[in-house]
Motif scaffolding. Structure first.
Motif, PDB file in Angstrom:
ATOM      1  N   GLY A 124       7.238   5.611 -16.680  1.00  0.00           N
ATOM      2  CA  GLY A 124       7.149   6.321 -15.418  1.00  0.00           C
ATOM      3  C   GLY A 124       7.770   7.693 -15.503  1.00  0.00           C
ATOM      4  N   PRO A 125       8.121   8.285 -14.357  1.00  0.00           N
ATOM      5  CA  PRO A 125       8.646   9.656 -14.305  1.00  0.00           C
ATOM      6  C   PRO A 125      10.026   9.783 -14.942  1.00  0.00           C
ATOM      7  CG  PRO A 125       7.829   8.935 -12.163  1.00  0.00           C
ATOM      8  CD  PRO A 125       7.908   7.719 -13.023  1.00  0.00           C
ATOM      9  N   SER A 126      10.478  11.025 -15.084  1.00  0.00           N
ATOM     10  CA  SER A 126      11.797  11.293 -15.642  1.00  0.00           C
ATOM     11  C   SER A 126      12.884  10.939 -14.642  1.00  0.00           C
ATOM     12  CB  SER A 126      11.915  12.775 -16.016  1.00  0.00           C
ATOM     13  OG  SER A 126      11.914  13.573 -14.825  1.00  0.00           O
ATOM     14  N   ASN A 149       2.381   9.358  -6.073  1.00  0.00           N
ATOM     15  CA  ASN A 149       3.007  10.669  -5.853  1.00  0.00           C
ATOM     16  C   ASN A 149       4.069  10.952  -6.916  1.00  0.00           C
ATOM     17  OD1 ASN A 149       3.622  13.097  -4.155  1.00  0.00           O
ATOM     18  ND2 ASN A 149       5.593  12.053  -3.934  1.00  0.00           N
ATOM     19  N   GLU A 150       4.824   9.930  -7.334  1.00  0.00           N
ATOM     20  CA  GLU A 150       5.809  10.106  -8.400  1.00  0.00           C
ATOM     21  C   GLU A 150       5.129  10.608  -9.677  1.00  0.00           C
ATOM     22  OE1 GLU A 150       8.318   6.689  -9.171  1.00  0.00           O
ATOM     23  OE2 GLU A 150       8.027   5.992  -7.127  1.00  0.00           O
ATOM     24  N   LEU A 151       4.002   9.989 -10.019  1.00  0.00           N
ATOM     25  CA  LEU A 151       3.287  10.377 -11.238  1.00  0.00           C
ATOM     26  C   LEU A 151       2.752  11.800 -11.132  1.00  0.00           C
ATOM     27  CD1 LEU A 151       1.274   7.074 -11.888  1.00  0.00           C
ATOM     28  CD2 LEU A 151       3.474   7.761 -12.890  1.00  0.00           C
ATOM     29  N   VAL A 152       2.295  12.176  -9.944  1.00  0.00           N
ATOM     30  CA  VAL A 152       1.783  13.539  -9.735  1.00  0.00           C
ATOM     31  C   VAL A 152       2.905  14.560  -9.899  1.00  0.00           C
ATOM     32  CG1 VAL A 152       0.813  15.111  -8.016  1.00  0.00           C
ATOM     33  CG2 VAL A 152      -0.134  12.816  -8.261  1.00  0.00           C
ATOM     34  N   VAL A 153       4.063  14.275  -9.305  1.00  0.00           N
ATOM     35  CA  VAL A 153       5.214  15.182  -9.401  1.00  0.00           C
ATOM     36  C   VAL A 153       5.635  15.354 -10.858  1.00  0.00           C
ATOM     37  CG1 VAL A 153       7.668  15.420  -8.859  1.00  0.00           C
ATOM     38  CG2 VAL A 153       6.061  14.750  -7.070  1.00  0.00           C
ATOM     39  N   ASN A 154       5.714  14.273 -11.604  1.00  0.00           N
ATOM     40  CA  ASN A 154       6.125  14.371 -13.002  1.00  0.00           C
ATOM     41  C   ASN A 154       5.072  15.088 -13.845  1.00  0.00           C
ATOM     42  OD1 ASN A 154       8.458  13.152 -14.730  1.00  0.00           O
ATOM     43  ND2 ASN A 154       6.618  12.905 -15.995  1.00  0.00           N
ATOM     44  N   ILE A 187      14.097   2.120  -1.778  1.00  0.00           N
ATOM     45  CA  ILE A 187      13.327   0.876  -1.731  1.00  0.00           C
ATOM     46  C   ILE A 187      11.870   1.120  -2.085  1.00  0.00           C
ATOM     47  CG2 ILE A 187      12.536  -0.997  -0.208  1.00  0.00           C
ATOM     48  CD1 ILE A 187      15.104  -0.629   1.396  1.00  0.00           C
ATOM     49  N   PHE A 188      11.336   2.283  -1.718  1.00  0.00           N
ATOM     50  CA  PHE A 188       9.909   2.559  -1.878  1.00  0.00           C
ATOM     51  C   PHE A 188       9.558   3.156  -3.237  1.00  0.00           C
ATOM     52  CE2 PHE A 188      10.568   2.284   2.642  1.00  0.00           C
ATOM     53  CZ  PHE A 188       9.417   1.674   3.119  1.00  0.00           C
ATOM     54  N   LEU A 189      10.561   3.544  -4.018  1.00  0.00           N
ATOM     55  CA  LEU A 189      10.317   4.158  -5.315  1.00  0.00           C
ATOM     56  C   LEU A 189      10.356   3.111  -6.431  1.00  0.00           C
ATOM     57  CD1 LEU A 189      12.665   7.234  -4.868  1.00  0.00           C
ATOM     58  CD2 LEU A 189      10.169   7.344  -4.957  1.00  0.00           C
ATOM     59  N   HIS A 190       9.617   3.392  -7.508  1.00  0.00           N
ATOM     60  CA  HIS A 190       9.648   2.505  -8.683  1.00  0.00           C
ATOM     61  C   HIS A 190       9.698   3.346  -9.952  1.00  0.00           C
ATOM     62  CE1 HIS A 190       8.410  -0.440  -5.652  1.00  0.00           C
ATOM     63  NE2 HIS A 190       8.951  -1.323  -6.458  1.00  0.00           N
ATOM     64  N   ALA A 191      10.356   2.794 -10.970  1.00  0.00           N
ATOM     65  CA  ALA A 191      10.650   3.565 -12.171  1.00  0.00           C
ATOM     66  C   ALA A 191       9.455   3.759 -13.085  1.00  0.00           C
ATOM     67  CB  ALA A 191      11.783   2.896 -12.954  1.00  0.00           C
ATOM     68  N   GLY A 192       8.423   2.942 -12.951  1.00  0.00           N
ATOM     69  CA  GLY A 192       7.267   3.077 -13.819  1.00  0.00           C
ATOM     70  C   GLY A 192       6.263   1.965 -13.585  1.00  0.00           C
ATOM     71  N   PHE A 193       5.228   1.955 -14.393  1.00  0.00           N
ATOM     72  CA  PHE A 193       4.156   0.969 -14.237  1.00  0.00           C
ATOM     73  C   PHE A 193       4.684  -0.457 -14.374  1.00  0.00           C
ATOM     74  CE2 PHE A 193       1.566   4.709 -15.269  1.00  0.00           C
ATOM     75  CZ  PHE A 193       0.521   4.557 -14.361  1.00  0.00           C
ATOM     76  N   ILE A 194       5.542  -0.692 -15.341  1.00  0.00           N
ATOM     77  CA  ILE A 194       6.068  -2.052 -15.551  1.00  0.00           C
ATOM     78  C   ILE A 194       6.856  -2.501 -14.327  1.00  0.00           C
ATOM     79  CG2 ILE A 194       7.631  -3.448 -16.948  1.00  0.00           C
ATOM     80  CD1 ILE A 194       6.920  -1.685 -19.334  1.00  0.00           C
ATOM     81  N   HIS A 195       7.692  -1.602 -13.833  1.00  0.00           N
ATOM     82  CA  HIS A 195       8.556  -1.921 -12.680  1.00  0.00           C
ATOM     83  C   HIS A 195       7.730  -2.261 -11.447  1.00  0.00           C
ATOM     84  CE1 HIS A 195      12.252  -0.577 -10.091  1.00  0.00           C
ATOM     85  NE2 HIS A 195      12.140  -1.885 -10.166  1.00  0.00           N
ATOM     86  N   ILE A 196       6.770  -1.418 -11.109  1.00  0.00           N
ATOM     87  CA  ILE A 196       6.019  -1.647  -9.866  1.00  0.00           C
ATOM     88  C   ILE A 196       5.092  -2.854  -9.990  1.00  0.00           C
ATOM     89  CG2 ILE A 196       4.071  -0.100 -10.415  1.00  0.00           C
ATOM     90  CD1 ILE A 196       4.147   0.710  -7.410  1.00  0.00           C
ATOM     91  N   ILE A 252       0.839  -1.210   0.000  1.00  0.00           N
ATOM     92  CA  ILE A 252       0.000   0.000   0.000  1.00  0.00           C
ATOM     93  C   ILE A 252       0.869   1.254   0.000  1.00  0.00           C
ATOM     94  CG2 ILE A 252      -1.637   1.351   1.366  1.00  0.00           C
ATOM     95  CD1 ILE A 252      -2.841  -1.331   2.307  1.00  0.00           C
ATOM     96  N   ALA A 253       1.927   1.242   0.827  1.00  0.00           N
ATOM     97  CA  ALA A 253       2.830   2.401   0.903  1.00  0.00           C
ATOM     98  C   ALA A 253       3.524   2.633  -0.431  1.00  0.00           C
ATOM     99  CB  ALA A 253       3.860   2.184   2.008  1.00  0.00           C
ATOM    100  N   MET A 254       3.975   1.567  -1.080  1.00  0.00           N
ATOM    101  CA  MET A 254       4.699   1.718  -2.343  1.00  0.00           C
ATOM    102  C   MET A 254       3.794   2.183  -3.472  1.00  0.00           C
ATOM    103  SD  MET A 254       7.268  -1.557  -2.077  1.00  0.00           S
ATOM    104  CE  MET A 254       8.514  -1.588  -0.773  1.00  0.00           C
ATOM    105  N   VAL A 255       2.571   1.709  -3.490  1.00  0.00           N
ATOM    106  CA  VAL A 255       1.614   2.187  -4.494  1.00  0.00           C
ATOM    107  C   VAL A 255       1.331   3.670  -4.265  1.00  0.00           C
ATOM    108  CG1 VAL A 255      -0.761   2.001  -5.314  1.00  0.00           C
ATOM    109  CG2 VAL A 255       0.570  -0.065  -4.895  1.00  0.00           C
ATOM    110  N   GLY A 256       1.189   4.069  -2.997  1.00  0.00           N
ATOM    111  CA  GLY A 256       0.972   5.475  -2.684  1.00  0.00           C
ATOM    112  C   GLY A 256       2.142   6.348  -3.116  1.00  0.00           C
ATOM    113  N   VAL A 257       3.368   5.882  -2.873  1.00  0.00           N
ATOM    114  CA  VAL A 257       4.566   6.623  -3.289  1.00  0.00           C
ATOM    115  C   VAL A 257       4.621   6.721  -4.812  1.00  0.00           C
ATOM    116  CG1 VAL A 257       7.091   6.539  -3.381  1.00  0.00           C
ATOM    117  CG2 VAL A 257       5.903   6.071  -1.224  1.00  0.00           C
ATOM    118  N   PHE A 258       4.255   5.653  -5.506  1.00  0.00           N
ATOM    119  CA  PHE A 258       4.285   5.676  -6.969  1.00  0.00           C
ATOM    120  C   PHE A 258       3.275   6.668  -7.523  1.00  0.00           C
ATOM    121  CE2 PHE A 258       2.949   3.892 -11.144  1.00  0.00           C
ATOM    122  CZ  PHE A 258       4.145   4.101 -11.815  1.00  0.00           C
TER     123      PHE A 258
END
Length: 419
Positions: A147-149, A123-128, A216-225, A115-121
């Motif tokens: 995913g993000p830059s 947020n990554e998309l929102v920031v980008n 650990i909590f970040l992921h590079a994109g949809f495929i990665h997560i 749940i935490a990692m999905v939430g962080v991801f």
């Protein structure tokens, strides 16, 4: 169908339990009241039958004496509970091991982490999206993980050595593409301190050590997560059920952090790395501990070993994908073996087996500590490339875009000129 395991490979008889059968192989232990009173209430019968299916804390299971009376379990210390040596009948532990039953029913830590990692991801998309107008970076290059830059990932906490220490060949005056840059070559440049974020360096040298953890909590994109969460909700979840949440949590973060420490030492310093892969590989390592420690209780162990080896090779091959670090995989696997050996509840049917396991545990604990201390010290005080110039190829495929895995692997701009 093989009666010892069946098509599902569970390793126990496929006969259906019948609580009323006279055949001991098909029935649970009958309470004494069945023999004395044929008019026992249905409520009482349901309670007795239900006890066999209730999922209890397996280290505190309550065995029954021959006369059907409950035997109170002995007091069990927290240390015994952690290592799986509490009051629990050996035969029942072996049977539960074959059925895949562990210490607890639900993998609460895995659920919370997911749940935490999905939430962080999100947020990554929102920031980008705020920076580039789209949640997935498409310019100046397409993120292959969708995913993000790269700049956004660094800004959000990726493991990136120039944000963590002084890196030879990467001056503090270096400029990189800003989060909102979409041109190639970049026409909007920001300082390293701005890209690293988290309040900058406060007029000091880069010191963002916490990136060993945040990555650990970040992921590079949809495929990665998606790939990581599938593995986490299957393999890691089963390991938590078997180990218990406390032992699993220690193993998970020890493997994840050590994987990032190893990667920080030997991967290209200009390549940011993120993901829970190292931690997940740590839980995969525990399955190897389980396989060899319980070889004779496994269903077709040789075939299982072959499949696990193939899966391991595929996992390492994925470590060559951009933003994914093979050293995180290998480091997580190594630390998972050490911590898993120490904390995984192993069934020891003989004193010799128990002594062997404790020998491995007593060796694993100091080795894990030494590896952490030596590699963290090495990260901050020396140049790991000087000691192992070829190690970088374990996580880098030589191409013209990364200068054939030489140098930092980073295209920098300082004072307006390319370095």
């Amino acid at each position: 169908m093989d009666k010892s395991g069946g098509a599902l490979g569970l390793g126990y008889s496929d006969k259906v339990h019948d609580p009323y059968s006279d055949d001991p192989a098909l029935s649970f232990r009958r309470p004494q009241s069945y023999a004395d009173n044929s008019d026992v209430s249905l409520v009482h019968n349901a309670q007795d039958i239900g006890r066999a299916g209730v999922y209890e804390d397996l280290e505190y299971a309550e065995p029954y004496a021959d006369e059907g009376k409950k035997v109170e379990p002995e007091e069990t210390s927290p240390m015994k509970r952690l290592f799986g040596t509490g009051k629990y009948p050996l035969d029942q532990r072996i049977e539960d091991k074959k059925r895949g039953i562990g210490r607890q029913k639900y993998p609460f830590v895995v659920w919370a982490l997911t749940i935490a990692m999905v939430g962080v991801f999100i947020n990554e998309l929102v920031v980008n999206s705020r920076a580039q107008g789209t949640p997935v970076s498409l310019k100046p290059v397409v993120n292959p993980m969708l995913g993000p830059s790269e700049s956004a990932l660094i800004n959000l906490g990726a493991r990136f050595p120039p944000c963590m220490k002084i890196v030879q060949g990467v001056p503090e005056t270096m400029q990189m593409a800003c989060l909102n840059d979409t041109a190639n070559p970049p026409n909007q440049l920001c300082s390293l301190e701005d890209i690293c974020g988290f309040g900058g360096f406060h007029n000091q040298t880069p010191n963002q050590w916490f990136r060993f953890i945040t990555a650990i909590f970040l992921h590079a994109g949809f495929i990665h997560i998606i790939l990581n969460m599938i593995a986490q909700l299957t393999v890691s979840a089963q390991i938590e059920r078997e180990m218990g949440s406390a032992g699993f949590l220690i193993t998970y973060f020890a493997a994840g952090i050590f994987g990032n420490v190893l990667g920080g030492n030997f991967s290209l310093v200009g390549a940011p790395s993120i993901g829970a892969s190292g931690a997940i590989f740590g839980t995969v390592a525990v399955t190897w501990v389980d396989l060899f420690a319980h070889w004779k209780y496994q269903y077709r162990p040789v075939r299982k070993l072959v499949f696990m080896t193939i899966e391991l090779i595929l996992g390492i091959a994925l470590g060559y994908i951009p933003y994914v670090d093979n050293f995180a995989h290998l480091g997580g696997l190594c630390m998972g073996l050490l911590v898993g050996t120490t904390l995984y509840p192993v069934i020891s049917p003989t004193k010799r087996h128990k002594l062997v396991m404790w020998g491995f545990r007593l060796a694993a604990i100091p080795l894990a500590i030494v590896l952490f201390v030596v590699l963290i010290r090495n990260f901050y005080t020396s140049d790991p490339y000087a000691a192992c110039s070829g190690c970088r190829y374990l996580s880098c495929i030589p191409t013209s875009s990364n200068n054939h895995c030489q140098g930092t692997g980073l295209t920098m701009t300082s004072g307006g000129s390319s370095i």
